[in-house]
Each structure stands twice: as C-alpha cells, then as structure tokens.
Scaffold this active site. Sequence first.
Site, PDB file in Angstrom:
ATOM      1  N   ASP A   3     -12.122   5.446  -4.050  1.00 38.84           N
ATOM      2  CA  ASP A   3     -12.704   4.143  -4.380  1.00 38.84           C
ATOM      3  C   ASP A   3     -13.534   4.173  -5.666  1.00 38.84           C
ATOM      4  O   ASP A   3     -14.004   3.116  -6.117  1.00 38.84           O
ATOM      5  CB  ASP A   3     -13.584   3.640  -3.228  1.00 38.84           C
ATOM      6  CG  ASP A   3     -12.754   3.038  -2.091  1.00 38.84           C
ATOM      7  OD1 ASP A   3     -11.718   2.422  -2.389  1.00 38.84           O
ATOM      8  OD2 ASP A   3     -13.140   3.204  -0.918  1.00 38.84           O
ATOM      9  N   GLU A  49      -5.229   7.553  -0.287  1.00 41.49           N
ATOM     10  CA  GLU A  49      -5.782   6.876   0.880  1.00 41.49           C
ATOM     11  C   GLU A  49      -4.833   6.843   2.084  1.00 41.49           C
ATOM     12  O   GLU A  49      -5.265   6.955   3.218  1.00 41.49           O
ATOM     13  CB  GLU A  49      -6.188   5.436   0.510  1.00 41.49           C
ATOM     14  CG  GLU A  49      -6.856   4.738   1.682  1.00 41.49           C
ATOM     15  CD  GLU A  49      -7.381   3.352   1.348  1.00 41.49           C
ATOM     16  OE1 GLU A  49      -7.166   2.860   0.229  1.00 41.49           O
ATOM     17  OE2 GLU A  49      -8.012   2.757   2.244  1.00 41.49           O
ATOM     18  N   ILE A  65      -3.719   0.635  -3.319  1.00 39.13           N
ATOM     19  CA  ILE A  65      -4.255  -0.721  -3.543  1.00 39.13           C
ATOM     20  C   ILE A  65      -5.724  -0.661  -3.178  1.00 39.13           C
ATOM     21  O   ILE A  65      -6.070  -0.452  -2.015  1.00 39.13           O
ATOM     22  CB  ILE A  65      -3.597  -1.807  -2.672  1.00 39.13           C
ATOM     23  CG1 ILE A  65      -2.125  -1.970  -3.031  1.00 39.13           C
ATOM     24  CG2 ILE A  65      -4.316  -3.151  -2.862  1.00 39.13           C
ATOM     25  CD1 ILE A  65      -1.450  -3.122  -2.311  1.00 39.13           C
ATOM     26  N   ASP A  66      -6.572  -0.795  -4.158  1.00 39.20           N
ATOM     27  CA  ASP A  66      -8.000  -0.902  -3.882  1.00 39.20           C
ATOM     28  C   ASP A  66      -8.319  -2.390  -3.860  1.00 39.20           C
ATOM     29  O   ASP A  66      -7.877  -3.138  -4.742  1.00 39.20           O
ATOM     30  CB  ASP A  66      -8.792  -0.193  -4.988  1.00 39.20           C
ATOM     31  CG  ASP A  66     -10.284  -0.218  -4.687  1.00 39.20           C
ATOM     32  OD1 ASP A  66     -10.651  -0.026  -3.519  1.00 39.20           O
ATOM     33  OD2 ASP A  66     -11.066  -0.434  -5.625  1.00 39.20           O
ATOM     34  N   THR A  82      -7.874  -4.298  -0.732  1.00 42.40           N
ATOM     35  CA  THR A  82      -6.805  -4.894   0.094  1.00 42.40           C
ATOM     36  C   THR A  82      -7.180  -6.310   0.551  1.00 42.40           C
ATOM     37  O   THR A  82      -6.325  -7.172   0.635  1.00 42.40           O
ATOM     38  CB  THR A  82      -6.508  -4.007   1.332  1.00 42.40           C
ATOM     39  OG1 THR A  82      -7.744  -3.576   1.890  1.00 42.40           O
ATOM     40  CG2 THR A  82      -5.714  -2.795   0.953  1.00 42.40           C
ATOM     41  N   ARG A 114     -23.766  -1.555  -5.534  1.00 47.85           N
ATOM     42  CA  ARG A 114     -22.956  -1.375  -4.315  1.00 47.85           C
ATOM     43  C   ARG A 114     -23.782  -0.659  -3.262  1.00 47.85           C
ATOM     44  O   ARG A 114     -24.123   0.513  -3.426  1.00 47.85           O
ATOM     45  CB  ARG A 114     -21.708  -0.546  -4.657  1.00 47.85           C
ATOM     46  CG  ARG A 114     -20.758  -0.392  -3.485  1.00 47.85           C
ATOM     47  CD  ARG A 114     -19.551   0.452  -3.846  1.00 47.85           C
ATOM     48  NE  ARG A 114     -18.585   0.450  -2.775  1.00 47.85           N
ATOM     49  CZ  ARG A 114     -17.606  -0.451  -2.657  1.00 47.85           C
ATOM     50  NH1 ARG A 114     -17.454  -1.385  -3.561  1.00 47.85           N
ATOM     51  NH2 ARG A 114     -16.770  -0.381  -1.645  1.00 47.85           N
ATOM     52  N   ASP A 122      -5.987   5.517  -5.091  1.00 48.57           N
ATOM     53  CA  ASP A 122      -6.087   4.381  -4.181  1.00 48.57           C
ATOM     54  C   ASP A 122      -4.921   3.463  -4.535  1.00 48.57           C
ATOM     55  O   ASP A 122      -4.926   2.820  -5.589  1.00 48.57           O
ATOM     56  CB  ASP A 122      -7.433   3.661  -4.366  1.00 48.57           C
ATOM     57  CG  ASP A 122      -7.734   2.725  -3.205  1.00 48.57           C
ATOM     58  OD1 ASP A 122      -6.773   2.282  -2.548  1.00 48.57           O
ATOM     59  OD2 ASP A 122      -8.925   2.450  -2.966  1.00 48.57           O
ATOM     60  N   ASP A 137       0.823  -1.215   0.000  1.00 54.32           N
ATOM     61  CA  ASP A 137       0.000   0.000   0.000  1.00 54.32           C
ATOM     62  C   ASP A 137       0.858   1.268   0.000  1.00 54.32           C
ATOM     63  O   ASP A 137       0.714   2.147  -0.839  1.00 54.32           O
ATOM     64  CB  ASP A 137      -0.834   0.034   1.294  1.00 54.32           C
ATOM     65  CG  ASP A 137      -2.314  -0.104   1.041  1.00 54.32           C
ATOM     66  OD1 ASP A 137      -2.752   0.194  -0.075  1.00 54.32           O
ATOM     67  OD2 ASP A 137      -3.021  -0.501   1.977  1.00 54.32           O
TER      68      ASP A 137
HETATM   69  N1  LIG Z   1     -17.984  -1.162   5.523  1.00 50.15           N
HETATM   70  C1  LIG Z   1     -17.681  -0.811   4.291  1.00 50.15           C
HETATM   71  N2  LIG Z   1     -18.638  -0.558   3.378  1.00 50.15           N
HETATM   72  C2  LIG Z   1     -18.338  -0.218   2.122  1.00 50.15           C
HETATM   73  N3  LIG Z   1     -17.073  -0.094   1.664  1.00 50.15           N
HETATM   74  C3  LIG Z   1     -16.074  -0.328   2.520  1.00 50.15           C
HETATM   75  C4  LIG Z   1     -16.313  -0.699   3.866  1.00 50.15           C
HETATM   76  N4  LIG Z   1     -15.128  -0.861   4.461  1.00 50.15           N
HETATM   77  C5  LIG Z   1     -14.198  -0.590   3.536  1.00 50.15           C
HETATM   78  N5  LIG Z   1     -14.757  -0.267   2.369  1.00 50.15           N
HETATM   79  C6  LIG Z   1     -14.127   0.145   1.121  1.00 50.15           C
HETATM   80  O1  LIG Z   1     -14.341  -0.843   0.125  1.00 50.15           O
HETATM   81  C7  LIG Z   1     -13.177  -0.850  -0.677  1.00 50.15           C
HETATM   82  C8  LIG Z   1     -13.075  -2.150  -1.421  1.00 50.15           C
HETATM   83  O2  LIG Z   1     -14.209  -2.295  -2.234  1.00 50.15           O
HETATM   84  P1  LIG Z   1     -14.681  -3.693  -2.810  1.00 50.15           P
HETATM   85  O3  LIG Z   1     -15.572  -4.303  -1.810  1.00 50.15           O
HETATM   86  O4  LIG Z   1     -15.379  -3.271  -4.072  1.00 50.15           O
HETATM   87  O5  LIG Z   1     -13.440  -4.485  -3.055  1.00 50.15           O
HETATM   88  C9  LIG Z   1     -12.063  -0.627   0.294  1.00 50.15           C
HETATM   89  O6  LIG Z   1     -10.974  -0.106  -0.373  1.00 50.15           O
HETATM   90  P2  LIG Z   1      -9.476  -0.517   0.114  1.00 50.15           P
HETATM   91  O7  LIG Z   1      -9.323  -1.972  -0.099  1.00 50.15           O
HETATM   92  O8  LIG Z   1      -8.666   0.338  -0.778  1.00 50.15           O
HETATM   93  O9  LIG Z   1      -9.371  -0.111   1.547  1.00 50.15           O
HETATM   94  C10 LIG Z   1     -12.653   0.337   1.308  1.00 50.15           C
HETATM   95  O10 LIG Z   1     -12.362   1.686   1.046  1.00 50.15           O
HETATM   96 MG   LIG Z   2     -10.193   1.318  -1.951  1.00 50.76          MG
HETATM   97 MG   LIG Z   3      -8.427   0.877   2.862  1.00 49.42          MG
HETATM   98 MG   LIG Z   4      -6.772   1.064  -0.724  1.00 48.87          MG
END
Ligand SMILES: Nc1ncnc2c1ncn2[C@@H]1O[C@H](COP(=O)(O)O)[C@@H](OP(=O)(O)O)[C@H]1O
Ligand SMILES: [Mg+2]
Ligand SMILES: [Mg+2]
Ligand SMILES: [Mg+2]
Length: 355
Positions: A289, A71, A138-139, A141, A277, A136, A46
């Site tokens: 995001d 981020e 790493i989106d 994670t 979503r 972001d 990250d």
């Molecule tokens: N409770 C929650 N509800 C919705 N999104 C959330 C969440 N907690 C974290 N996220 C976000 O959802 C992203 C990942 O989305 P997805 O579910 O589409 O993979 C995460 O990005 P990061 O992994 O960059 O932190 C984070 O920002």
């Molecule tokens: Mg993200």
């Molecule tokens: Mg995050």
């Molecule tokens: Mg991220």
Amino acid sequence: MAYEKELDAAKKAASLAARLCQKVQKALLQSDVQSKSDKSPVTVADYGSQAVVSLVLERELTSEPFSLVAEEDSADLRKDGSEDILQRITKLVNDTLATEDLTKAIDSTLTTDDLLRAIDCGTSEGGPNGRHWVLDPIDGTKGFLRGDQYAVALGLLEEGKVVLGVLACPNLPLTSIAGNKNSSSSDEIGCLFFATIGSGTYMQPLDSKSEPVKVHVSSVENPEEASFFESFEGAHSLHDLSSSIASKLGVKAPPVRIDSQAKYGALSRGDGAIYLRFPHKGYREKIWDHVAGAIVVTEAGGIVTDAGGKPLDFSKGKYLDLDTGIIVANEKLMPLLLKAVRDSIAEQEKASSSL
Ligand SMILES: Nc1ncnc2c1ncn2[C@@H]1O[C@H](COP(=O)(O)O)[C@@H](OP(=O)(O)O)[C@H]1O
Ligand SMILES: [Mg+2]
Ligand SMILES: [Mg+2]
Ligand SMILES: [Mg+2]
C-alpha cells in the site's frame, strides 16, 4: 541510468495491468444496479492485474531470480465453484496480453493453470535481503467499485530499501486536481508516475507515448495555504484526527478525499501539500500500500514518515511496523506537521483517558 531495464519492465507491466482494470471498470459502470453490488468485477480485475504484472516482469527480466510480494493469492480461485470466474480471468488476461503481442513470448495462450501459477508468483515474504518486487494489483478497490480513483502500484525493494516505483492511476486527471475534485468530464485522465532512486519522479499520460515530465512536490511553506489529502474511506483513516491536525496547522482548504496511492501521485506533482493517514487502532499497514507511492513522493522532493517522524521501514516483510499512521509533506512543512500531529494525538489520548 540505473534500473533502466527494471523500470521499462515495471512501466510496461503496470500500464498493461491498468488497461485490464480499465476494461473491467468500464463494463462494471455500464452494468445494471444488481451487478454493481456484486464484488466479482473487482475480484476479476485484482487477480487479472496481478497475473499480468507477474507474467510481464517474468518475461522482461528473464536473467534474474524473481521474487514478488503481492496482495493476492490463488487460494480462493482453487476452491470448488470458482471454475467460471477462473475462466473469465484467464480470458481477460489472454486478451490483454494479446494486445501487446506478448502472448508469443509467453508461450502462446495461457491455460487456467498458467494463470494460477502466475498469480502465485506473488507469494514471497519480502524482507531485508535481496531484491523483491512489491505489487498492489488494484489499490483502492473501494474506489474502483465506485468508479473513482484506484492505482496499480508496483515497486522494487533492494536490501530492504525502495529503489523503484511505478504508479498507474487510470482515473487521475492529467492536470492538477487541486480544488477541483469534481473535474469536468472533458479533462483527460490516466497518469503514469515513476521514480528510481536518485533520479527524480516523472509523470506521463498512461495511454500515450508522450515524453514524461519531471514533477515536484508543492513548495508551499505556509500551512494556511496548504491543502491535504486523506482516504475517501473513513474506515481507513481517522478523519477527526486529521481535521484536528489541519486546524492546528491553520489549513484553510477542506480535505481532498480520494482513494488509493493516487494520493501519492497527486502529491508528487504538487496538487496538495500534505497527506495524513491514521488507521483505526490495531490495523497493520501492508508494504504494497506504500512502497511505490513512497518513492514517487520522496524522489519528487517530499518526506514520508510515520506519525513519530521515523522513515518507513520496508525491510520487515509484508507489514510495516509503525508508530500510529503515515504522514507526508515537503521539507519546510514537515517540522510544523510533526508538531501538530504530536499535539493532536496527545489531546486525543488525554480526552479518551478522561472518559
Ligand atoms: N481498516 C483499515 N485501515 C487502514 N487501511 C485499510 C483498512 N482496511 C483496508 N485498508 C487498506 O487501505 C487501502 C486503500 O487505501 P485508501 O484508503 O488510501 O484508498 C486498501 O488497499 P486495497 O484497496 O488494495 O485493498 C487496504 O489495504
Ligand atoms: Mg492497497
Ligand atoms: Mg485489499
Ligand atoms: Mg489491492
């Protein structure tokens, strides 16, 4: 072409950052079970990814003032006891930049202080005025740790509007994932999606110089033939609600659950027709995001709105001000989708108020 210089810089930055992430993910997946439960690989990747993007943009776009909304920040890395991890990240970033011979241009080998400064370039707040890069590093994670999908997502806002987006998706197959979630290991993986305003969306392999191809969202008009994407993580999106929406629409295919903005990339080339979503109550969406993903889909002919049908407003700073959730579809499906969303949310509210 407008934004040519910025696009070149963004593609280079995201590709190089993705290479860093791939290296870490590979080591993580080869490591033993004990270190797999350790969250440090994702931390290293990250921060490393954010530093690489920040350094490459700074180097490539020297003539402009530079604002980055990202981020991560370096606060945890400055705490006592973080020396080892900081050294690891610095080495990883130096190794990655050396592969592109960027170190010369970035004033020889970076020190740990240089690294902290590069990460903290990303502490801008964004907003409606001027230019802001949005990152972001790493989106997805959670997906990264599982060995699944993740993305390096980089976009550019100008006066509060998205004008450019790049999505590097190292684990996304180059061919469609429609109905093929468990693609065979021989499939080539690694996609780079990019879009600039008014010029369409393109995809090319992440690790080669092949010509980009223009992509379009699905042209499916009959919802029964549409398939939909949602988060892999039930904690990130209400799977029950999306299932109710899908059944109202008559969608027959099961949901395709994958992590990260790779969903937007896959939608932009028509792998699926809808993205749903719906975060749990109280969650506030962050701009990094969605900025890159949103332009990648809209330039490919898709529509991205909140659950009430309003366009996403990226001009309010780090957070999106939303009416319950984000939905994506093509122009034909959107009116039907909006109705199904409205009806399902109303039903859900009625059911919970009668409890
Ligand atoms: N409770 C929650 N509800 C919705 N999104 C959330 C969440 N907690 C974290 N996220 C976000 O959802 C992203 C990942 O989305 P997805 O579910 O589409 O993979 C995460 O990005 P990061 O992994 O960059 O932190 C984070 O920002
Ligand atoms: Mg993200
Ligand atoms: Mg995050
Ligand atoms: Mg991220």
